[in-house]
Structure formats: structure tokens, C-alpha cells
Scaffold this motif. Structure first.
Motif: not given
Length: 251
Positions: A24-31
Motif C-alpha cells: 500500500h505504498n507504505s513509507l520506508v526509508p528506501e522509498l
């Protein structure tokens, strides 16, 4: 293999797409790092569309990624993630070209920051916006306190966050959180971007700077959110909230 961020340039208009649909396009540092890089690459565009693949625009920080860590590792991860989110929001606001967010599906947690930082927000009728902070046990990030009260009023922002009340598409427009509802947000955003790109670029850039105002003050408020988030994330109630949230999600 496609990356976490897709970028396309069509003449004076650039499109940046979140591409982590399986989560669900959750936010992680890489993104967020890839998104920052994409924003740098489109600095010469006259208008930018920000969109997302999959069923949701973005569901904010990945709760599972937080839950997998503890102690200093958890604090360091939270500090990095929320810090990168703040950097990304400011990069959107500092971008010379207006950014049009084309939003669909769920918008939860810190991902609201991408809407708050954008100049124009077009939303699909399916959109629901919810904080989840008091339910999961986190402190707000992504501008929920740094920007939202100034956009919709402090009382509305407080009630929504204290009670975790979702905001639907029509309410988002009525409160000034979004510009208008569109059944095909990607198409509508692209058309609006082309219209903006056809205006005098210097005048457009000057208008954006004046509308955004004092970005240093916004940066300070976002930094206060980061500090509060890091303090709260290692508390027992945050651990209990994460466990309960992930248990419900697994059913």
C-alpha cells in the motif's frame, strides 16, 4: 525490475509515482530516499504530478517495520524515517514547480504529509484520510500537527486526531485539505499540470514561494514532530498498539 519510485518526463510536465503497491505504498526509508532523488531530477519541470500505483495512495509508516525493531534500533529507525519524511515534504515545497497530488484510496499516518506539502490536491471519491496515531500509540508526524491545524483549523485537526475520525473525500474538499474530487485523478492532474506549464514560469515560481511562506518555520515544526515521534515510539503503549494493530491486520 521497477523501483520504488517511477519517474516520467513529458515535455515541461513530470510525473512521479509511488511504486510499492504490495505494501500500500507504505513509507520506508528506501522509498523516501528514492522520492527525494526523483524530486531533484525533475527540478527543471514546470509542473509535477505526484501519484501512486495500487489500491492506496500511501498508508504512512510501515508498522511492521517498526514492530520488528526495539530499543536503540527502533529509535534510530524512527528518527531516520520521520526525518526523511520531513525532508521530502520540504523538498516538495521548495521545488520551483507546483506539485499536483493525484490521490486515491487510503491515506493514513505520515503519508498525509505528501498531500500537505503539495500545491494542489485532486482526490478520487474513494479517498479516506485517517491518522491512527492515538489508536496505535504513536505521536503524530507528517505535518498532522505542523501543518494540518493551519489548513483546516486547530479544533477540527484535534478532534480528528484524538478520536481517529476518518476524513472522506467531500469533507477533505470542504475543509480545504483537497482542491476537488475527480473520478479520474491521474488524467485530471495531468491536464491541470499542462495548463500550469503553459503559464509564465517565473510568475508561477514566485507565486508558489509566496503562498508557501516561511519554510524555516515549517521545518522547525516538522522537527518537533520528529523528536516527539522518537520519544513515543519506545513506550509500552506504542508496543502494545503495534501488536494489536498487526494482529487485526492479519485477520
Amino acid at each position: 525490475m521497477q523501483g520504488l519510485i517511477l519517474t516520467q518526463v513529458d515535455g515541461p510536465v513530470a510525473t512521479i509515482v509511488l511504486n510499492r503497491p504490495e505494501r500500500h505504498n507504505s513509507l520506508v526509508p528506501e522509498l523516501l530516499r528514492d522520492l527525494l532523488t526523483a524530486l531533484e531530477k525533475v527540478a527543471d519541470a514546470r509542473a509535477v504530478v505526484l501519484a501512486a500505483e495500487g489500491r492506496s495512495f500511501s498508508t504512512g509508516g510501515d508498522v511492521r517495520a517498526f514492530a520488528e525493531r526495539d530499543g536503540d534500533a527502533l529509535r534510530d529507525y524512527a528518527n531516520e524515517l520521520v526525518g526523511l519524511l520531513g525532508e521530502t515534504m520540504l523538498a516538495i515545497m521548495r521545488l520551483p514547480a507546483p506539485v499536483i497530488a493525484a490521490v486515491h484510496g487510503m491515506v493514513t499516518g505520515g503519508s498525509l504529509g505528501l498531500l500537505l506539502a503539495s500545491d494542489i490536491v485532486l482526490i478520487h471519491p474513494s479517498v479516506t484520510i485517517a491518522p491512527w496515531y492515538t489508536t496505535v500509540g504513536f505521536a503524530p508526524d507528517g505535518g498532522w500537527t505542523a501543518l494540518l491545524p493551519y489548513r483546516i483549523g486547530a479544533s477540527r485537526a484535534a478532534v480528528v486526531q484524538y478520536t481517529n475520525t476518518p476524513i472522506d473525500a467531500e469533507t477533505a474538499v470542504a475543509w480545504g485539505l483537497a482542491t476537488r474530487v475527480e473520478s479520474d485523478v491521474r488524467r485530471a492532474a495531468a491536464e491541470l499540470a499542462r495548463t500550469i506549464a503553459g503559464q509564465r514560469p517565473g510568475a508561477v515560481r514566485a507565486t508558489k514561494r509566496l503562498i508557501n511562506g516561511d519554510l524555516d518555520a515549517i521545518a522547525a515544526r516538522l522537527d518537533a514532530e520528529r523528536e516527539a515521534f522518537v520519544r513515543q515510539i519506545t513506550t509500552p503503549e506504542a508496543r502494545e498498539g503495534m501488536t494489536a494493530f498487526l494482529s487485526r491486520a492479519a485477520r
